[in-house]
Write an enzyme that holds these catalytic residues in place. Structure first.
Site, mmCIF file in Angstrom:
data_model
loop_
_atom_site.group_PDB
_atom_site.id
_atom_site.type_symbol
_atom_site.label_atom_id
_atom_site.label_comp_id
_atom_site.label_asym_id
_atom_site.label_seq_id
_atom_site.Cartn_x
_atom_site.Cartn_y
_atom_site.Cartn_z
ATOM 1 N N CYS A 91 0.477 -2.175 20.698
ATOM 2 C CA CYS A 91 0.732 -0.975 20.874
ATOM 3 C C CYS A 91 0.153 0.293 21.986
ATOM 4 O O CYS A 91 0.930 1.037 22.202
ATOM 5 C CB CYS A 91 2.336 -0.057 20.533
ATOM 6 N N GLY A 92 -1.074 -0.699 22.257
ATOM 7 C CA GLY A 92 -1.947 -0.125 22.869
ATOM 8 C C GLY A 92 -2.626 1.612 21.770
ATOM 9 O O GLY A 92 -2.687 1.208 20.637
#
Lengths: 295, 84
Positions: A91-92
């Site tokens: 998710c970054g």
């Protein structure tokens, strides 16, 4: 130049990566929609509760309610910091941002001379603080994508008891505020002592409340509603973080899909060139062979 | 009168009712239109909303009931709401 067969293999590998990230993007998008609805659905309750507490609150009541007790000296004492992270990655920088905010807050509090109890929700935060070898007061991983009010109550009730007895001087939560699917800034919110919500416009709340028939009494109502308000703040932090995680994951997976597409295009072009070069060379060899036979 | 019922998770009911019977902390209270401004704690029990011949029943627990000044808006903010 790389061999055509080598290139074919890499193209296939990147294609299957893209298929996976694309699917994850779609899954996150559909979950995000429902998570977003849940964030919106919590608002009427929170607004109604805040309004009534704002109306009933009076500064002279602050000493009578343990949950409203302000610390005598700001910054000194024992602070419980609840850090909410996701259970999953991909998710970054979502979890990294939350952990950075938590570390910043811990340093700030300890710089002011406070002792910090860490309460972790979510695997990623637990893993980090285990790696950093920091003692943790409590940890749990069972909240997931669909937080329930019961989860918030389980987290907050022991902290409220400790706060009321004086063992804690403040409770704060680090969570991802869900402004929109792409803007989810990590935020620190002080839950305890309760900062009384501002009274509704039109007169200081107390006067408005006087016109009401109050049963059993303003004090008794406030006493019952304050814990609900505190739990609700924690519940909203959980719900917002869950939605923010899905937003961050969708963005990260969309970028990964786009990048995989770029790489495939590049590899495909290199592969075509390599194939063409091979054909040209074979033709040259055939022509050369024919010439040699003629001569 | 206009009645809303909200729980921490969602707004459960938003509509019009002729009469409301709610479980206050010390027993049932009945609210009719043009009730005086009123704020009471809720106990646990069955909330009944009557509109003409239709009745909506919900199981509620905790929170409060508020009759907003003017008596034509009732807000029920409950800690738990279940369909019953």
């Amino acid at each position: 130049m790389a061999k055509p067969r080598e290139l074919r293999r890499r193209i296939k590998s990147v294609q299957s990566t893209r298929k996976i990230t694309k699917t994850m993007e779609l899954v996150a998008t559909s979950k995000l929609k429902r998570a977003q609805d849940r964030v919106v659905a919590t608002r009427p309750y929170a607004a109604a509760l805040a309004e009534v507490i704002g109306d009933l609150y009076a500064p002279e009541l602050a000493e009578r309610f343990p949950l409203l007790r302000q610390p005598r000296v700001p910054g000194v004492g024992r602070v419980a910091l609840v850090v909410i992270t996701a259970n999953r990655g991909l998710c970054g920088a979502f979890n990294a941002n939350l952990i950075r905010e938590a570390r910043r807050r811990i340093e700030q509090l300890e710089g002011d001379g406070a002792a910090v109890d860490l309460h972790l929700i979510g695997k990623k935060g637990i893993t980090y603080f285990k790696f950093a070898k920091r003692p943790v007061a409590s940890q749990r991983t069972d909240v997931g994508d669909k937080p329930k009010p019961e989860h918030a109550a389980e987290v907050m009730d022991p902290l409220m008891t400790q706060f009321a007895s004086g063992a804690l001087d403040a409770v704060e939560v680090v969570f991802a505020q869900f402004k929109s699917a792409i803007s989810t800034p990590p935020t620190t919110l002080r839950i305890l002592p309760v900062a009384p919500p501002r009274a509704a416009a039109g007169g200081s709340g107390r006067q408005q409340a006087v016109n009401y028939i109050l049963k059993p009494s303003a004090e008794a109502i406030l006493e019952q509603l304050l814990p609900l308000y505190v739990r609700n703040q924690m519940y909203r932090a959980l719900v917002e973080t869950a939605a923010a995680f899905l937003g961050a994951q969708r963005t990260a997976m969309k970028n990964a899909t786009d990048n995989a597409g770029d790489i495939i295009e590049l590899l495909q072009r290199t592969y075509n060139r390599a194939r063409q070069a091979q054909i040209t060379q074979e033709l040259a060899e055939i022509v050369g062979g024919a010439e040699a036979l003629k001569g | 009168m206009h009645v809303t019922v909200v729980s921490p998770v969602q707004a459960v009911f938003d509509g019009v009712a002729d009469a409301v019977v709610a479980p206050a902390y010390d027993g049932l209270v009945g609210i009719l239109p043009r009730h005086a401004a009123f704020l009471t704690l809720l106990g646990t029990g069955k909330l009944t909303l009557r509109q003409g011949a239709t009745t909506t029943r919900l199981q509620v627990s905790g929170g409060f009931l508020q009759v907003v000044q003017g008596g034509d808006t009732v807000r029920i903010v409950a800690d738990r709401v279940d369909q019953s």
